[in-house]
Structure formats: C-alpha cells, structure tokens
Design an enzyme around this catalytic site. Structure first.
Site, PDB file in Angstrom:
ATOM      1  N   LYS A 208     -54.741 -30.716  30.357  1.00 59.93           N
ATOM      2  CA  LYS A 208     -56.190 -30.499  30.367  1.00 59.93           C
ATOM      3  C   LYS A 208     -56.863 -31.475  29.397  1.00 59.93           C
ATOM      4  CE  LYS A 208     -59.780 -27.168  29.347  1.00 59.93           C
ATOM      5  NZ  LYS A 208     -60.174 -25.802  29.098  1.00 59.93           N
ATOM      6  N   GLU A 214     -46.761 -32.968  22.803  1.00 61.24           N
ATOM      7  CA  GLU A 214     -45.513 -32.924  23.565  1.00 61.24           C
ATOM      8  C   GLU A 214     -45.660 -33.677  24.888  1.00 61.24           C
ATOM      9  OE1 GLU A 214     -47.056 -30.410  22.141  1.00 61.24           O
ATOM     10  OE2 GLU A 214     -45.689 -28.807  21.522  1.00 61.24           O
ATOM     11  N   GLY A 268     -56.748 -23.528  30.227  1.00 60.29           N
ATOM     12  CA  GLY A 268     -55.405 -24.016  30.576  1.00 60.29           C
ATOM     13  C   GLY A 268     -54.570 -22.963  31.293  1.00 60.29           C
ATOM     14  N   ARG A 269     -54.598 -21.741  30.759  1.00 60.83           N
ATOM     15  CA  ARG A 269     -53.752 -20.685  31.353  1.00 60.83           C
ATOM     16  C   ARG A 269     -54.348 -20.119  32.636  1.00 60.83           C
ATOM     17  NH1 ARG A 269     -55.806 -19.736  26.491  1.00 60.83           N
ATOM     18  NH2 ARG A 269     -57.277 -18.049  26.136  1.00 60.83           N
ATOM     19  N   GLU A 354     -51.985 -15.329  24.969  1.00 59.47           N
ATOM     20  CA  GLU A 354     -52.886 -16.376  24.481  1.00 59.47           C
ATOM     21  C   GLU A 354     -54.346 -15.932  24.667  1.00 59.47           C
ATOM     22  OE1 GLU A 354     -51.834 -20.907  24.258  1.00 59.47           O
ATOM     23  OE2 GLU A 354     -53.041 -20.651  26.053  1.00 59.47           O
ATOM     24  N   HIS A 386     -28.937  -4.588  32.976  1.00 59.71           N
ATOM     25  CA  HIS A 386     -27.621  -4.741  32.345  1.00 59.71           C
ATOM     26  C   HIS A 386     -27.722  -5.455  31.006  1.00 59.71           C
ATOM     27  CE1 HIS A 386     -25.664  -3.202  35.936  1.00 59.71           C
ATOM     28  NE2 HIS A 386     -26.665  -3.806  36.568  1.00 59.71           N
ATOM     29  N   LYS A 512     -49.679 -26.950  15.028  1.00 62.58           N
ATOM     30  CA  LYS A 512     -49.749 -28.329  15.536  1.00 62.58           C
ATOM     31  C   LYS A 512     -50.033 -29.302  14.396  1.00 62.58           C
ATOM     32  CE  LYS A 512     -51.796 -27.327  20.080  1.00 62.58           C
ATOM     33  NZ  LYS A 512     -52.935 -27.543  20.946  1.00 62.58           N
TER      34      LYS A 512
HETATM   35  O1  F6P Z   1     -51.708 -25.326  22.523  1.00 62.35           O
HETATM   36  C1  F6P Z   1     -52.049 -24.379  23.473  1.00 62.35           C
HETATM   37  C2  F6P Z   1     -52.563 -25.039  24.704  1.00 62.35           C
HETATM   38  O2  F6P Z   1     -53.806 -25.602  24.448  1.00 62.35           O
HETATM   39  C3  F6P Z   1     -52.644 -24.093  25.893  1.00 62.35           C
HETATM   40  O3  F6P Z   1     -53.776 -23.314  25.867  1.00 62.35           O
HETATM   41  C4  F6P Z   1     -52.583 -25.046  27.019  1.00 62.35           C
HETATM   42  O4  F6P Z   1     -52.293 -24.420  28.230  1.00 62.35           O
HETATM   43  C5  F6P Z   1     -51.491 -25.968  26.549  1.00 62.35           C
HETATM   44  O5  F6P Z   1     -51.693 -26.058  25.143  1.00 62.35           O
HETATM   45  C6  F6P Z   1     -51.488 -27.329  27.156  1.00 62.35           C
HETATM   46  O6  F6P Z   1     -52.694 -28.005  26.939  1.00 62.35           O
HETATM   47  P1  F6P Z   1     -53.073 -29.288  27.763  1.00 62.35           P
HETATM   48  O7  F6P Z   1     -53.126 -28.929  29.204  1.00 62.35           O
HETATM   49  O8  F6P Z   1     -54.398 -29.719  27.222  1.00 62.35           O
HETATM   50  O9  F6P Z   1     -52.007 -30.325  27.510  1.00 62.35           O
END
Ligand code: F6P
Length: 546
Positions: A208, A214, A268-269, A354, A386, A512
């Site tokens: 987003k 990452e 995002g979610r 979240e 289990h 972060k």
């Molecule tokens: O760090 C949390 C977050 O912002 C989530 O809300 C989001 O889904 C995820 O990181 C990934 O964010 P992006 O799509 O901006 O890389």
C-alpha cells in the site's frame, strides 16, 4: 465527538446486572428449557448460516445487547462508513473497502471524486492483465508463458491474497503456481526463488505504502536475482506493482503500464478486494474474482439493511462482545473444518487484532475499565483437536470457538467429509455439554471404587463452553467473499462498541523504528546505541556470530 464512556451507559450497566445471573447459567439447562433454541438462535444471509445457540445467553441478553448497539450509535457509524465519511479519525481518511465490491453503477464519492469509477477502471485493468497471463498472451522476455507468480508483500498485502488463493485452490489455473514471499528472513525468498525459472516468473510487488522495509528489501532482492539472467529491458515483462504510492513505483523502475493503483481509503487489512487481489484474479480468473467481490457485496447489503436481530455480522459481533466483556473470555479460537481455509485464522488475526487491538477511545481517552479485542488464533479441524483442544476442553480459561464448515465437499472422498463434519459437530456438542463427574463414574462402573474416585476429576469436562458454527453449502468464491465480509463487519461493530478507531495501526510503528536503528548497528553502519542490557547482549551475540 466524545462519546459517553461505554461502562457509564444504561445499556452496559443493564448488561452487567444481567451478566451477574448469566454467569451461573448452564447451557445444558438452556437447551432443555427451550426446544426451539436452535431455530431461535440461528440466522442465515448471503449463503452463510450461523448457529449461535451454543452460547451462554438468552433472549433478554440479545435485547440488552441490541439496546447497546442503538445507544452507541453503531448504525449511524456504519452508515457514515458506507457513505465515505472520514471515520478513520487519526489518519483523516474514509473507510471504503465496501466500495471495492460495489456494482459499477453505484455512485460513491470522496472529496468530490467518483471512487466507483476509479475502482472499476482498475478492475478492468486487472481483468485485461490477468486474462492475458492466464491465456498465454502475456509472455516473459524470452517468449515463454508465465508458470509462476511470486507476490511480494506483507500484512494485508500478503495475508488476504494468500488466504484466498489457498481457499480457492480448486478453481486455480493449472499452469500457474502461486508463491507468497512476505518475511524479511531471506529463507522465505530463497525458498521461492529456488523453485522458479526467471524466464517464466512474474513478480507482483504489493505494498500500500511502497515503503514497508521488508517488502522493499524483498523486491530489491528479487530484482537483482532477475537481472542476473536478463537485461533491464526485460523487467517490464516480469515485474508489476500494486500500491497507492504511484511515485514510489515509478522510482523502483516498474513500467507505468504495469501499475495497479488503489487508494488511501482502503486499509491494508481490508485490501484484498482491491488490486491487492491481483494474485487471486491470476490464480482463479477474473470471473471467480468477481464472484468473490459479489459475495462480499451481498454481505454488505445484508449488513446495511437487515434489522439487528437478523443481522449476521452484528450478532456475531455482539456474541463476541458479550463473551469478552461479561464472561471474561480473553481469546477466541477460529476452527475452520476445511483444509483449504488453513490460512483463515491468520488472516483474521490481522483483521481483528490490528483493527481493535487498541487501548484508547476514538477521542483519545485511555480505556481503563473494560476490555477490547481478544486474542484471535486457531488452526484447521481436525488437526487442532489433536493439539490444543485439550486446553479448550479442560483448561482453566474459557475460549469461545468459531467452527466454520462447508456442508458439501469439492472432492469425491465422501466418507472423509462425513468424518470431518461429525468431528466438527461433536466438538461443539462436547464443549457445550461437557461430561459430569456422575457420567464419568457411570462410564467407569465395574472398576474399584477408589480407582473411580481417583480418575473421575481427570475425566470430567466442565462443558458450558461457548461456540458458534458457521456453515455454507460449498466453499466457493462467493461464499468465501461473504465469509470475509462477515468478519470485517463483525470487527467494525465491535470497534464501534468499544469506541476505538478500527482503521489505524500506530502500534506497529515503534518496533519498526527500533529495528532500523539496530539493523544499522548490526551492519556496522552506526555506533552501538544505549540499549538496555538485554538488547545490548543480544546485539553483541549476533555481531560475534557474523
Ligand atoms: O505495519 C503494519 C502494516 O502497515 C499493515 O497494516 C499493512 O497491512 C502492512 O504493514 C503492509 O503495509 P504495506 O502494504 O504498506 O506494505
């Protein structure tokens, strides 16, 4: 606007008084007293059936909860969300994931912009592109058809498309293998790259913000890996991006024709319905992706229009609220009795935790006298039986469970399906009924009396443990869409009751920032900072191991 504190409202206090009695109720008795309990406490909408009769509540509980919904203005907030008002107060944004699955002719505007038209323009692009990859018109730089798609994203840019591609595996294109790389741990990327050929691989960089550390690291690694066997001019056939940050995509070097935008009013979610769902369209085809959107839209319409007592997401939310606030349940276990839903608990973890893992009200007041989001966790049945079901049956905590199952399988091993459903229904029955010490003694009849008394406490099940059961006929794109939207709206209603902003996520920021600092120290780019002795010690050990 500052709402009166939840616990100060008449409806909450009435619920508190009512709960003082309800805590002693036994579900066995509730069922015995009311032969119609199942019919009374079940509801159906958008292809989903919810049985909530195995909860410690009665008609009065539901009436009081309904009054709370009305008193807290939940329906007003719901209408504001659907209308595109900026209900995400801390980010000044509208919350319009519902617009992503609305029909083409539905007019929705944000700041004077017709977002419906924008949504459908991007969906049209998703269709053209996914059709071309699937039918083989879109080829890699050496003319070969695409065989592997690697989605690089994390959180909402990973969990949704991954969960849906797995859930709809039976509809998948036979030539395309989907891979999802999310973790900054290089093992994740290594595992994916070791299985693919650069000539036939398509990378989707999904973020987003297009700044997530990452994802950016993984995207750069994928790019470098690809350029080991191809020139820069080949990138356009193998790299596409999905983001709200069009400038950053350009900077990364992705062909503007291969960008799939979305908008800041999509959390995002809540983004699997946007171009973040591109892997889904590639995997199952645009037609099924549209069915997935349509299933969610059907749930949206139900949520907007059905009265509270028949409103599936609202009821699911109210039961969760009741269990959390008044029956002290600190976690909820999600148990899909469907192997293809094996990532659904992880998806819900982000969605609910979240969204509602918050400790201040929308006005910024610290919440001190009630609880917000429980821990969400789980795994597929029957595997969980289990592993951790022991604790659910006989542990000291009471953990409500959502059982989810399809009545009909998509395979031909019908004896398996009967066994699966039997286990699902047997578990909810066992959680509700338990097994009394007297029943245990009867089972042990014939053994020496002292042996019976020694074993009886161990073999007794307290029961009275709440669960919901959600059934659908088949797991299809449409029922899956409805299921995800059901939990989205459940999350919304609970957030509204708890008076938290369900649409920001400031809680992930601190880690972060600290990780950035420590990464520089580990790479020798920064002097060791003053940490606590534990963090210093761990950094020193990592540096010594390099
Ligand atoms: O760090 C949390 C977050 O912002 C989530 O809300 C989001 O889904 C995820 O990181 C990934 O964010 P992006 O799509 O901006 O890389």
């Amino acid at each position: 606007m500052r709402q009166p504190l939840l616990t100060s409202t008449a409806a909450y206090q009435a619920l508190q008084n009512h709960a003082a009695k309800a805590r002693d109720w036994q579900m066995r008795d509730l069922f015995a007293q009311d032969p119609q309990r199942f019919e009374r406490l079940s509801v159906e909408a958008a292809g989903l059936f919810l049985d909530y009769s195995k909860n410690r509540l009665d008609g009065r509980t539901l009436e009081l909860l309904k009054t709370l919904v009305q008193e807290r203005g939940v329906e007003r907030l719901r209408d504001a969300m659907f209308a595109g008002e900026k209900i995400n107060l801390t980010e000044g944004r509208a919350v319009l994931h519902t617009a992503l699955r609305a029909p083409r002719d539905r007019q929705i505007t944000v700041d004077g912009q017709d977002v419906g038209a924008d949504v459908h323009a991007v969906l049209d692009h998703v269709k053209t592109f996914s059709d071309a990859v699937r039918n083989g018109d879109w080829v890699g730089h050496t003319g070969k058809q695409i065989t592997d798609v690697i989605n690089i994203g994390i959180g909402g840019s990973d969990l949704g498309p991954k969960m849906v591609c797995l859930a709809l595996r039976q509809f998948a294109h036979p030539r395309l293998t989907m891979h999802f790389v999310s973790n900054v741990d290089g093992h994740d990327m290594d595992a994916a790259l070791s299985r693919v050929n650069p000539e036939t691989t398509l990378f989707i960089i999904a973020s987003k913000t297009f700044t997530t550390a990452e994802t950016m690291m993984n995207a750069n690694t994928a790019r470098q890996w690809f350029l080991q066997s191809a020139g820069e001019e080949a990138l356009a056939r193998h790299f596409v991006a999905v983001s709200t940050n069009v400038e950053a995509i350009k900077k990364f070097g992705i062909d503007p024709a291969n960008m799939f935008p979305f908008w800041d009013w999509v959390g995002g979610r809540y983004s699997v319905w946007s171009a973040i769902g591109l892997p889904v369209a590639l995997c199952v085809g645009f037609g099924y992706f549209s069915d997935f959107l349509a299933g969610a839209h059907a749930m949206d319409e139900h949520f907007r229009n059905a009265p509270i007592e028949q409103n599936l997401p609202t009821i699911l939310a109210l039961i969760g609220f009741w269990n959390r606030e008044f029956l002290d349940c600190a976690s909820v276990s999600i148990a899909p009795y469907h192997q293809d839903l094996n990532r659904f608990p992880a998806y819900l973890q982000q969605l609910e935790m979240e969204s509602n893992g918050k400790r201040v009200t929308r006005a910024g007041d610290v919440i001190t006298d009630y609880e917000t989001c429980p821990t969400i966790w789980g795994d597929v049945g029957t595997n969980g039986q289990h592993a951790y079901f022991q604790l659910l049956h006989q542990g000291t905590d009471v953990t409500p469970i959502d059982f989810i199952a399809a009545l009909r399988p998509a395979h031909e091993f019908h004896n398996h399906h009967a066994a699966l459903l039997a286990n699902c229904f047997a578990q909810s029955e066992a959680f509700m009924k338990g097994k009394t010490a007297d029943e245990v003694r009867q089972d042990l009849a014939g053994q020496p009396a002292d042996e019976i008394e020694r074993l009886a406490p161990h073999k007794t099940f307290p029961g009275n443990r709440p669960s919901n059961t959600i059934l659908m006929e088949y797991l299809t794109p449409a029922t899956l869409g409805a299921l995800v939207a059901l939990y989205e709206h459940k999350t919304f209603v609970q957030g509204a009751l708890w008076d938290v902003n369900s649409f920001d996520q400031w809680g992930v920021e601190l880690g972060k920032v600290l990780a950035k600092k420590i990464e520089a120290e580990l790479n020798g780019e920064a002097q060791p900072a003053q940490h606590d002795s534990s963090t210093n010690g761990l950094i020193a050990r990592a540096k010594a191991a390099v």
